[in-house]
Scaffold this motif. Structure first.
Motif, PDB file in Angstrom:
ATOM      1  N   LEU A  55       0.862  -1.408   0.073  1.00  0.00           N
ATOM      2  CA  LEU A  55      -0.204  -0.010  -0.074  1.00  0.00           C
ATOM      3  C   LEU A  55       0.982   1.164  -0.113  1.00  0.00           C
ATOM      4  O   LEU A  55       0.653   2.286  -0.899  1.00  0.00           O
ATOM      5  CB  LEU A  55      -1.042  -0.083   1.080  1.00  0.00           C
ATOM      6  CG  LEU A  55      -1.732   1.250   1.725  1.00  0.00           C
ATOM      7  CD1 LEU A  55      -2.817   1.500   0.323  1.00  0.00           C
ATOM      8  CD2 LEU A  55      -2.439   1.131   2.726  1.00  0.00           C
ATOM      9  N   ILE A  56       1.864   1.426   0.899  1.00  0.00           N
ATOM     10  CA  ILE A  56       2.846   2.622   1.026  1.00  0.00           C
ATOM     11  C   ILE A  56       3.552   2.577  -0.295  1.00  0.00           C
ATOM     12  O   ILE A  56       4.042   3.840  -0.676  1.00  0.00           O
ATOM     13  CB  ILE A  56       3.500   2.509   2.289  1.00  0.00           C
ATOM     14  CG1 ILE A  56       2.697   2.347   3.752  1.00  0.00           C
ATOM     15  CG2 ILE A  56       4.497   3.470   2.282  1.00  0.00           C
ATOM     16  CD1 ILE A  56       3.328   2.152   4.980  1.00  0.00           C
ATOM     17  N   ILE A  58       2.736   1.614  -3.312  1.00  0.00           N
ATOM     18  CA  ILE A  58       2.099   1.973  -4.448  1.00  0.00           C
ATOM     19  C   ILE A  58       1.631   3.633  -4.403  1.00  0.00           C
ATOM     20  O   ILE A  58       1.704   4.122  -5.224  1.00  0.00           O
ATOM     21  CB  ILE A  58       0.728   1.208  -4.695  1.00  0.00           C
ATOM     22  CG1 ILE A  58       1.190  -0.059  -5.038  1.00  0.00           C
ATOM     23  CG2 ILE A  58      -0.273   2.069  -5.664  1.00  0.00           C
ATOM     24  CD1 ILE A  58      -0.124  -1.063  -5.048  1.00  0.00           C
ATOM     25  N   VAL A  59       1.404   3.854  -3.049  1.00  0.00           N
ATOM     26  CA  VAL A  59       1.125   5.498  -2.834  1.00  0.00           C
ATOM     27  C   VAL A  59       2.283   6.084  -2.825  1.00  0.00           C
ATOM     28  O   VAL A  59       2.145   7.158  -3.578  1.00  0.00           O
ATOM     29  CB  VAL A  59       0.495   5.396  -1.151  1.00  0.00           C
ATOM     30  CG1 VAL A  59       0.375   6.915  -0.702  1.00  0.00           C
ATOM     31  CG2 VAL A  59      -0.677   4.785  -1.079  1.00  0.00           C
ATOM     32  N   GLY A  60       3.268   5.806  -2.487  1.00  0.00           N
ATOM     33  CA  GLY A  60       4.780   6.523  -2.636  1.00  0.00           C
ATOM     34  C   GLY A  60       4.964   6.710  -4.115  1.00  0.00           C
ATOM     35  O   GLY A  60       5.191   7.672  -4.521  1.00  0.00           O
ATOM     36  N   GLU A  62       2.650   6.698  -6.700  1.00  0.00           N
ATOM     37  CA  GLU A  62       1.641   7.239  -7.347  1.00  0.00           C
ATOM     38  C   GLU A  62       1.468   8.526  -6.995  1.00  0.00           C
ATOM     39  O   GLU A  62       1.608   9.353  -7.880  1.00  0.00           O
ATOM     40  CB  GLU A  62       0.205   6.713  -7.127  1.00  0.00           C
ATOM     41  CG  GLU A  62       0.384   5.207  -7.817  1.00  0.00           C
ATOM     42  CD  GLU A  62      -0.043   5.299  -9.573  1.00  0.00           C
ATOM     43  OE1 GLU A  62      -0.638   6.089  -9.829  1.00  0.00           O
ATOM     44  OE2 GLU A  62       0.468   4.405 -10.031  1.00  0.00           O
ATOM     45  N   ALA A  63       1.557   8.883  -5.740  1.00  0.00           N
ATOM     46  CA  ALA A  63       1.312  10.048  -5.044  1.00  0.00           C
ATOM     47  C   ALA A  63       2.470  10.913  -5.421  1.00  0.00           C
ATOM     48  O   ALA A  63       2.185  12.214  -5.759  1.00  0.00           O
ATOM     49  CB  ALA A  63       1.014   9.984  -3.468  1.00  0.00           C
ATOM     50  N   ILE A 237      -1.433  11.919  -1.378  1.00  0.00           N
ATOM     51  CA  ILE A 237      -1.191  10.527  -0.478  1.00  0.00           C
ATOM     52  C   ILE A 237      -2.418  10.064  -0.012  1.00  0.00           C
ATOM     53  O   ILE A 237      -3.087   9.026   0.129  1.00  0.00           O
ATOM     54  CB  ILE A 237       0.020  10.821   0.433  1.00  0.00           C
ATOM     55  CG1 ILE A 237       1.291  10.725  -0.278  1.00  0.00           C
ATOM     56  CG2 ILE A 237      -0.224   9.571   1.433  1.00  0.00           C
ATOM     57  CD1 ILE A 237       2.603  10.986   0.530  1.00  0.00           C
ATOM     58  N   VAL A 240      -4.679   8.784  -2.841  1.00  0.00           N
ATOM     59  CA  VAL A 240      -4.297   7.338  -3.238  1.00  0.00           C
ATOM     60  C   VAL A 240      -4.522   6.456  -2.155  1.00  0.00           C
ATOM     61  O   VAL A 240      -4.885   5.347  -2.441  1.00  0.00           O
ATOM     62  CB  VAL A 240      -2.933   7.495  -3.767  1.00  0.00           C
ATOM     63  CG1 VAL A 240      -2.509   6.185  -4.099  1.00  0.00           C
ATOM     64  CG2 VAL A 240      -2.660   8.538  -4.931  1.00  0.00           C
ATOM     65  N   THR A 241      -4.181   6.805  -1.061  1.00  0.00           N
ATOM     66  CA  THR A 241      -4.328   6.024   0.077  1.00  0.00           C
ATOM     67  C   THR A 241      -5.861   5.409   0.410  1.00  0.00           C
ATOM     68  O   THR A 241      -6.128   4.263   0.739  1.00  0.00           O
ATOM     69  CB  THR A 241      -4.057   6.599   1.472  1.00  0.00           C
ATOM     70  OG1 THR A 241      -2.588   6.987   1.410  1.00  0.00           O
ATOM     71  CG2 THR A 241      -4.069   5.432   2.591  1.00  0.00           C
ATOM     72  N   THR A 243      -8.112   5.223  -2.030  1.00  0.00           N
ATOM     73  CA  THR A 243      -8.166   4.021  -2.926  1.00  0.00           C
ATOM     74  C   THR A 243      -7.780   2.737  -2.525  1.00  0.00           C
ATOM     75  O   THR A 243      -8.118   1.660  -2.954  1.00  0.00           O
ATOM     76  CB  THR A 243      -7.695   4.489  -4.390  1.00  0.00           C
ATOM     77  OG1 THR A 243      -7.959   5.672  -4.817  1.00  0.00           O
ATOM     78  CG2 THR A 243      -7.754   3.708  -5.495  1.00  0.00           C
ATOM     79  N   GLN A 244      -6.395   2.767  -2.267  1.00  0.00           N
ATOM     80  CA  GLN A 244      -5.783   1.592  -1.741  1.00  0.00           C
ATOM     81  C   GLN A 244      -6.320   0.864  -0.544  1.00  0.00           C
ATOM     82  O   GLN A 244      -6.024  -0.138  -0.362  1.00  0.00           O
ATOM     83  CB  GLN A 244      -4.125   1.751  -1.723  1.00  0.00           C
ATOM     84  CG  GLN A 244      -3.343   2.416  -2.939  1.00  0.00           C
ATOM     85  CD  GLN A 244      -3.722   1.310  -4.156  1.00  0.00           C
ATOM     86  OE1 GLN A 244      -3.553   0.102  -3.693  1.00  0.00           O
ATOM     87  NE2 GLN A 244      -3.871   1.744  -5.139  1.00  0.00           N
TER      88      GLN A 244
END
Length: 516
Positions: A55-56, A58-60, A62-63, A237, A240-241, A243-244
């Motif tokens: 999660l972190i 992907i967020v890292g 993408e965001a 973040i 996106v978070t 969403t994840q």
């Protein structure tokens, strides 16, 4: 404008080719994992262990990428390169320190976090998941660095290396797990994920080797640009978070269902994401810096045309892909996964999840493009607000549907929430693009639906043909349906079909000339 769109189409094709290569490698890995671990509790433990670090991660990526590109392109449009790279260096250093601290805290709190994620797990599952998640946790740091490096490359409109980095990643994971899975089991997969993620950082750094002299070991948190960037990253973040977090909610709800529910949802979601990541992500990746540049130059007419073209291309791909996934889901899953520990019951459970996930494919694709358009306008709050509402709807839908449809209800809830999110985003984006008319989307949408319906009819007809080889049967049915769809698109004069054909021919010709 034709030349402008042609350049975007060519870049999109290169990125799509890279994504196809990557996804083929991912499916090779998934086939191997299905054979080695199936949908047992061991695989469930790994998937739960992966949730937070991934999660972190992907967020890292993408965001940081989507918030960094508009800032970096505006800095590049100025003339002070020294200040530009001072700000970039500060962002890199702050990212390393912040994510390093998060990684340490997560490792220490892992046993309690895993218990919250999977309250239905046994003690044996919890211990295994905790061990695995601690091995995977360094990807928390690598994700932020990858996001920044990809953002720099995309700002320079250098998409190839950023796209093909995942090829190196997947080859590394496949090779390592193949060699060591019999000795270390799922520990080998956890180690491979961590090491291959770091390898992505190395590959991207090599691609930016000429900019190494601009890096500074300095941080100026008081710089106004850095403050604005920090706020933008924070909002992205959070968005996106949200969403994840759907995955976290899904895993928690599915942990109390029948054994293999989590794994079945995971296999099905990855199948649904295949056409999304190949085309929608490729379109958004290329269009995002172009839209950002048009926003900076305030070229409203080109901006609307590029945005509308991106949405039409997304619809052109995702609607027929939805029909394919729904109509051919069972033979597709059986051919790809049904071997070893992946039984006929695993196929049935995965097919159920894929059926309901498929209805959200169109909306996931549209959302990916629309959200990045908001970010190009430096509007980070609207997607966040809409995301909060969509998340609430997701929880509501899941709570209702899980009672009747079990894990299928969780997949359907995801699709319904994505649809609601799309409606909200489109309604608000019209405010930023005056003169954006719904007819731009509705007319080609109707034609694409007709073409997809004809393709579905061919699937039904071909399914009655007595072909005894499952693979040959699947290929012939898919090929006949695909040809029907493209023939219908040309007959109905859908612009995207002609554009793809023309760009493909030019791409092949250029490739052949270079190989001579």
């Amino acid at each position: 404008m034709g030349v402008y769109r042609k350049q975007i189409a060519r870049a999109t094709m290169v990125v799509a080719l890279a994504v196809v290569t990557n996804k083929l490698l991912v499916f090779v890995l998934e086939i191997l994992l299905a054979a080695w671990f199936g949908t047992t509790f061991i695989k469930d433990a790994y998937l739960v262990a992966l949730v937070i670090p991934n999660l972190i991660f992907i967020v890292g990526i993408e965001a940081i990428t989507v918030s960094f590109v508009p800032l970096f392109m505006r800095l590049l449009s100025g003339e002070n390169s020294e200040e530009t790279w001072f700000i970039v260096s500060s962002i890199v250093n702050v990212t390393l320190l912040s994510l390093g601290g998060i990684c340490v805290i997560y490792v220490l709190l892992a046993p309690w976090i895993i218990s919250l994620i999977a309250p239905g797990f046994s003690q044996q599952n919890l211990v295994l998941a905790t061990k695995l998640t601690r091995i995977i946790s360094p990807i928390i740091i690598w994700g932020g660095l990858i996001g920044l490096l990809v953002g720099i490359l995309n700002s320079y409109k250098r998409f190839t290396l950023a796209a093909f980095r995942l090829t190196f990643y997947n080859l590394t994971v496949i090779g390592f797990v193949y060699l060591f899975h019999s000795r270390w089991g799922l520990i080998s997969l956890a180690l491979a994920v961590t090491g291959a993620s770091f390898f992505q950082v190395v590959v991207l750094l090599l691609g930016l080797w000429e900019t190494k002299s601009y890096y500074r070991l300095s941080i100026d948190i008081r710089h106004p640009t850095l403050k604005g960037m920090t706020m933008a990253i924070t909002l992205v973040i959070l968005g996106v978070t949200l969403t994840q977090l759907n995955f976290l909610i899904e895993r928690a709800m599915a942990s109390g269902l029948a054994e293999g529910s989590i794994s079945s949802l995971d296999f099905a979601y990855k199948l649904m994401r295949m056409p999304f990541e190949v085309f929608a992500v490729s379109v958004a990746t290329v269009v995002f810096p172009n839209i950002t540049g048009l926003v900076i130059t305030e070229d409203a007419s080109k901006l609307k045309e590029v945005f509308a073209s991106a949405l039409r291309m997304t619809v052109f791909i995702t609607i027929p892909a939805t029909v394919i996934l729904i109509a051919l889901r069972t033979p597709l899953i059986r051919i790809l996964f049904e071997r070893g520990e992946f039984s006929a019951d695993s196929t049935r459970m995965t097919a159920t999840a894929l059926f309901y996930y498929s209805f959200g494919l169109l909306f996931h694709g549209l959302n990916y493009v629309i959200i990045r358009t908001y970010y190009a306008f430096k509007d980070y709050k609207t997607p966040l607000k809409m995301g909060l509402i969509a998340m609430g709807l997701y929880i509501l839908f899941n709570s209702i549907l899980i009672r009747r449809l079990a894990h299928g209800g969780l997949a359907l809830g995801c699709s319904l929430a994505a649809m609601c999110y799309t409606v909200m985003l489109l309604k608000n984006i019209k405010i930023k693009m005056e003169g954006l008319r719904a007819i731009i989307f509705l007319k080609p949408l109707a034609k694409i639906v007709i073409g997809s319906a004809l393709m579905g009819g061919v699937f039904i007809f071909m399914s009655r043909v007595p072909i005894y080889s499952p693979v040959l049967r699947f290929v012939l049915i898919l090929g006949a349906g695909g040809l029907t769809y493209f023939a219908a698109c040309f007959f109905l004069k859908i612009q995207e079909a002609a554009q793809i054909l023309k760009t493909s021919i030019e791409f092949i010709r250029r490739t052949n000339i270079r190989s001579l």
